[in-house]
Design an enzyme around this catalytic site. Structure first.
Site, PDB file in Angstrom:
ATOM      1  N   HIS A 213       0.817  -1.206   0.000  1.00  0.00           N
ATOM      2  CA  HIS A 213       0.000   0.000   0.000  1.00  0.00           C
ATOM      3  C   HIS A 213       0.858   1.266   0.000  1.00  0.00           C
ATOM      4  O   HIS A 213       0.342   2.381   0.132  1.00  0.00           O
ATOM      5  CB  HIS A 213      -0.904  -0.024   1.245  1.00  0.00           C
ATOM      6  CG  HIS A 213      -2.057   0.905   1.191  1.00  0.00           C
ATOM      7  ND1 HIS A 213      -2.257   1.911   2.111  1.00  0.00           N
ATOM      8  CD2 HIS A 213      -3.094   0.993   0.323  1.00  0.00           C
ATOM      9  CE1 HIS A 213      -3.356   2.567   1.834  1.00  0.00           C
ATOM     10  NE2 HIS A 213      -3.878   2.042   0.746  1.00  0.00           N
ATOM     11  N   LYS A 215       3.316   4.422  -1.140  1.00  0.00           N
ATOM     12  CA  LYS A 215       3.354   5.390  -2.229  1.00  0.00           C
ATOM     13  C   LYS A 215       4.644   6.194  -2.054  1.00  0.00           C
ATOM     14  O   LYS A 215       4.698   7.119  -1.242  1.00  0.00           O
ATOM     15  CB  LYS A 215       2.125   6.300  -2.181  1.00  0.00           C
ATOM     16  CG  LYS A 215       0.801   5.532  -2.227  1.00  0.00           C
ATOM     17  CD  LYS A 215      -0.260   6.252  -1.423  1.00  0.00           C
ATOM     18  CE  LYS A 215      -1.544   5.455  -1.326  1.00  0.00           C
ATOM     19  NZ  LYS A 215      -1.433   4.193  -0.594  1.00  0.00           N
ATOM     20  N   ASP A 220      17.141  10.802  -7.195  1.00  0.00           N
ATOM     21  CA  ASP A 220      18.577  11.038  -6.966  1.00  0.00           C
ATOM     22  C   ASP A 220      18.981  10.878  -5.505  1.00  0.00           C
ATOM     23  O   ASP A 220      20.030  11.389  -5.087  1.00  0.00           O
ATOM     24  CB  ASP A 220      18.975  12.441  -7.450  1.00  0.00           C
ATOM     25  CG  ASP A 220      18.839  12.588  -8.966  1.00  0.00           C
ATOM     26  OD1 ASP A 220      18.817  11.555  -9.651  1.00  0.00           O
ATOM     27  OD2 ASP A 220      18.758  13.733  -9.441  1.00  0.00           O
ATOM     28  N   HIS A 395      -9.550  11.255   1.814  1.00  0.00           N
ATOM     29  CA  HIS A 395      -8.695  10.072   1.709  1.00  0.00           C
ATOM     30  C   HIS A 395      -7.370  10.283   2.448  1.00  0.00           C
ATOM     31  O   HIS A 395      -6.513   9.405   2.467  1.00  0.00           O
ATOM     32  CB  HIS A 395      -8.447   9.755   0.229  1.00  0.00           C
ATOM     33  CG  HIS A 395      -7.746   8.475  -0.035  1.00  0.00           C
ATOM     34  ND1 HIS A 395      -6.414   8.421  -0.403  1.00  0.00           N
ATOM     35  CD2 HIS A 395      -8.159   7.186   0.009  1.00  0.00           C
ATOM     36  CE1 HIS A 395      -6.055   7.158  -0.592  1.00  0.00           C
ATOM     37  NE2 HIS A 395      -7.082   6.384  -0.349  1.00  0.00           N
ATOM     38  N   LYS A 397      -4.478  10.581   5.227  1.00  0.00           N
ATOM     39  CA  LYS A 397      -4.098   9.786   6.400  1.00  0.00           C
ATOM     40  C   LYS A 397      -3.105  10.630   7.200  1.00  0.00           C
ATOM     41  O   LYS A 397      -1.887  10.504   7.061  1.00  0.00           O
ATOM     42  CB  LYS A 397      -3.454   8.462   5.993  1.00  0.00           C
ATOM     43  CG  LYS A 397      -4.307   7.604   5.026  1.00  0.00           C
ATOM     44  CD  LYS A 397      -3.740   7.688   3.655  1.00  0.00           C
ATOM     45  CE  LYS A 397      -4.281   6.689   2.651  1.00  0.00           C
ATOM     46  NZ  LYS A 397      -5.614   6.307   2.694  1.00  0.00           N
ATOM     47  N   ASP A 402      -0.730  17.645  19.723  1.00  0.00           N
ATOM     48  CA  ASP A 402      -0.324  18.828  20.507  1.00  0.00           C
ATOM     49  C   ASP A 402       0.298  19.925  19.651  1.00  0.00           C
ATOM     50  O   ASP A 402       1.160  20.681  20.115  1.00  0.00           O
ATOM     51  CB  ASP A 402       0.651  18.426  21.615  1.00  0.00           C
ATOM     52  CG  ASP A 402      -0.050  17.725  22.772  1.00  0.00           C
ATOM     53  OD1 ASP A 402      -1.287  17.589  22.731  1.00  0.00           O
ATOM     54  OD2 ASP A 402       0.646  17.312  23.715  1.00  0.00           O
TER      55      ASP A 402
END
Length: 477
Positions: A213, A215, A220, A395, A397, A402
Site C-alpha cells: 500500500h 506510495k 537522486d 482520503h 491519512k 499537541d
C-alpha cells in the site's frame, strides 16, 4: 465426505483459536467458518490467517537485513551523536518508533513541504522528475493508465532514454490496469518495472491479503515523496466533471537525509520483487551538499508490514496518543481501529485531552462505512469529537499531536493497514508543519457535519442492528 469436512472444520477452528491476535478476531472467524460451510474455511485460510507469524516474507526479511549494513551504521552514528541534542526540542514525544528497526533512522537535516490534494502534489512531482540527474525510483499501490499516469510515464521514458536509471514498482492488485501494455511500454523504453508479489490463481488468496500500500518516489536519493495520494486523475480536482467526487488528500515532499529511509524502503522492496541485490552506495545514499537548501526539520520514516516483527506504525500511533497532553487531530478514510488504539483514544479523551476525528460521510466502501459507524457511540461517549466530511471523499491519512508532531503517510486507521499491508509513514517533529496540518484540518471541518451523541442515539433499530453485525466482521476488513 462429510467426515472429511468436519475434520477440516475442526482443524480450522483449532488454528483460529491458536493464531488469532485477539478474542474478537477469533470469534469473528469462528462464526464465519461454522456458519458458512466450506466457503468460510477457504476465506479464513485465504485472508484471515496471520502469515506474519509464519514468516511468509522471510526471504524479504533476509534481504532487508543483509543488503544495507552501512545504513544501520549510519542510523547508529546519528542516534549516538545527534539525537541527544534534540531531546529538549522534541520534548516528551521522542522517540515514537521502534529504535531497533534501522528503517526508523532519525534525521534533523530536512525540509518538508505539505502538499494538499493531487493538484499540489503532481505539480511538484512533475517538476522533480524532470530535474532528475541520476535515478528515479517509484513505488505505488494504485497507478492508473490515465492522463496523469501517462504524463508521468512520458517523463520516465524520456529520462530513461537520456540514460537515467528508472525503477518502477507497482502493486499487482491495486494497479491491475497497467499490468500488460502500459508496463510493456515502460520496459521497451529501458525502464525496469516489477509488480510486488504477482497474483497467480493458486496463490491468489494470501497474496491478495498482503498488499503493498506504499506510495514512494525517490529522486537522486535527495528528494522524496510520501503520503496518501496514488497516481490517478481522480485525485486531481480540477480534472473532475460534475459527476465525480471532490477528493481531499495529503502528501508531502521531503528534501534531506530522511530521504535515505525512503530509499532504503524502496530498495528492499525492489530487491525482493526484482530478485536483484542492490546494496548501499554513495550514489543511492548521497551525503548532503552545501548547496542543498535544507531546513532544520526533524523527521522519522516508519515502515511496517508482514515483513516486520511488530506493527510499528500502530505502536507509534498508540504512543503518540498516550503522550499527548492537549489536542489530537486525526483524519482517515477508514476507521476500523485495533482495540489497543481505540482504548488509547478513549483513555486520553476521558483524561481531558481534546480528540477530534474526521472521516468521510460517504466512503467508497459501503460495508467499511457501516463498520466504521459501529464505533461512533463509544467514541462519542468517551468525549471524542467526531466529524463526517461531506464535500466529497476525504482520503488523507494524517495526524497532529499537541500542534507539535505530525504524521503523513499511507496507513489508514484500520486493521488492514496496521497488520496486513506494507505501509510507510513520515513522522515530522516540527511546529510549522503541525500548524499547516492543523489549519487544513480546521478548513476541512467547515465542510463536515459534527456527530452529536444525543442525535446519534436516535437512529433506527434496523440501522443499529446492521452496525452491530458489521462490527462482528470488522476485524476481518
Amino acid at each position: 465426505m462429510i467426515y472429511l469436512y468436519y475434520m477440516l472444520l475442526f482443524v480450522a477452528c483449532i488454528t483460529i483459536i491458536i493464531n488469532a491476535r485477539t478474542p474478537n478476531k477469533a470469534l469473528s472467524y469462528l462464526m464465519i467458518v461454522i456458519l458458512v460451510p466450506v466457503l468460510g474455511i477457504i476465506l479464513y485460510f485465504s485472508v484471515g490467517f496471520d502469515y506474519r507469524k509464519k514468516k511468509l516474507y522471510q526471504k524479504k526479511i533476509n534481504i532487508d537485513n543483509d543488503s544495507f549494513p552501512e545504513l544501520k551504521e549510519e542510523a547508529m552514528a546519528f542516534s549516538s551523536k545527534k539525537v541527544e541534542n534534540y531531546r529538549t526540542r522534541l520534548d516528551y514525544f521522542y522517540p515514537l518508533a521502534n529504535a531497533k528497526n534501522i528503517t526508523h533512522l532519525n534525521s534533523n537535516e530536512n525540509d518538508v513541504e505539505v502538499l494538499i490534494n493531487g493538484e499540489e502534489k503532481f505539480e511538484e512531482v512533475l517538476k522533480s522528475l524532470k530535474s532528475a540527474k541520476n535515478h528515479i525510483h517509484i513505488e505505488y499501490y494504485i497507478y492508473q493508465n490515465d492522463e496523469i499516469g501517462n504524463q508521468i510515464a512520458d517523463i520516465l521514458i524520456k529520462k530513461a532514454k537520456e540514460g537515467i536509471t528508472v525503477r518502477f514498482i507497482y502493486d499487482d492488485f491495486g494497479s491491475s490496469g497497467i499490468r500488460k501494455r502500459f508496463v510493456d511500454r515502460l520496459k521497451e523504453a529501458g525502464i525496469e518495472a516489477f509488480s510486488f508479489y504477482t497474483i497467480h490463481f493458486l496463490t491468489f488468496a494470501n497474496r491478495l491479503n498482503y498488499r503493498n500500500h506504499r506510495k514512494i518516489i525517490v529522486i537522486d536519493g535527495r528528494v522524496g515523496y510520501v503520503g496518501g495520494i496514488n497516481v490517478s486523475d481522480e485525485y486531481i480536482n480540477r480534472k473532475h466533471t460534475k459527476n465525480r467526487k471532490y477528493w481531499r488528500d495529503t502528501h508531502c515532499k521531503i528534501t534531506g537525509l530522511a530521504v535515505h529511509n525512503l530509499q532504503f524502503i524502496f530498495l528492499t522492496d525492489w530487491n525482493f520483487c526484482s530478485r536483484q541485490n542492490i546494496g548501499f552506495s554513495s550514489i543511492l545514499f548521497p551525503s548532503r551538499q552545501k548547496a542543498d537548501k535544507i531546513k532544520d526539520c526533524f523527521v522519522q520514516i516508519l515502515a511496517s508490514g508482514p515483513d516486520s516483527d511488530y506493527p510499528d506504525i500502530l505502536f507509534s500511533y498508540i504512543q503518540a496518543v498516550l503522550l499527548s497532553r492537549k489536542e489530537i487531530l486525526l483524519t482517515t478514510p477508514y476507521f476500523i481501529p485495533d482495540k489497543a488504539f481505540l482504548d488509547a483514544l478513549k483513555i486520553v479523551s476521558m483524561s481531558g485531552v481534546t480528540v477530534k476525528l474526521l472521516v468521510p460521510k460517504n466512503a467508497d466502501s459501503k460495508i467499511v462505512s457501516v463498520a466504521s459507524k459501529s464505533y461512533y457511540s463509544e467514541l462519542l461517549q468517551a468525549g471524542i469529537q467526531l466529524y463526517e466530511y461531506k464535500k466529497g471523499f476525504v482520503h488523507a491519512k494524517t495526524a497532529v499531536f499537541d500542534n507539535h508532531v505530525s504524521f503523513i503517510g499511507t496507513a489508514n486507521l484500520d486493521n488492514r493497514s496496521f497488520h496486513l499491508n506494507f505501509e510507510v509513514n513520515a513522522v515530522i517533529y516540527n511546529k510549522d508543519i503541525a500548524h499547516k496540518l492543523s489549519s487544513q484540518f480546521e478548513n476541512d471541518l467547515r465542510v463536515a457535519d459534527e456527530i452529536i451523541l444525543s442525535k446519534w442515539a436516535t437512529r433506527s433499530l434496523s440501522q443499529k442492528f446492521i452496525e452491530k453485525v458489521s462490527r462482528l466482521i470488522s476485524p476481518l476488513l
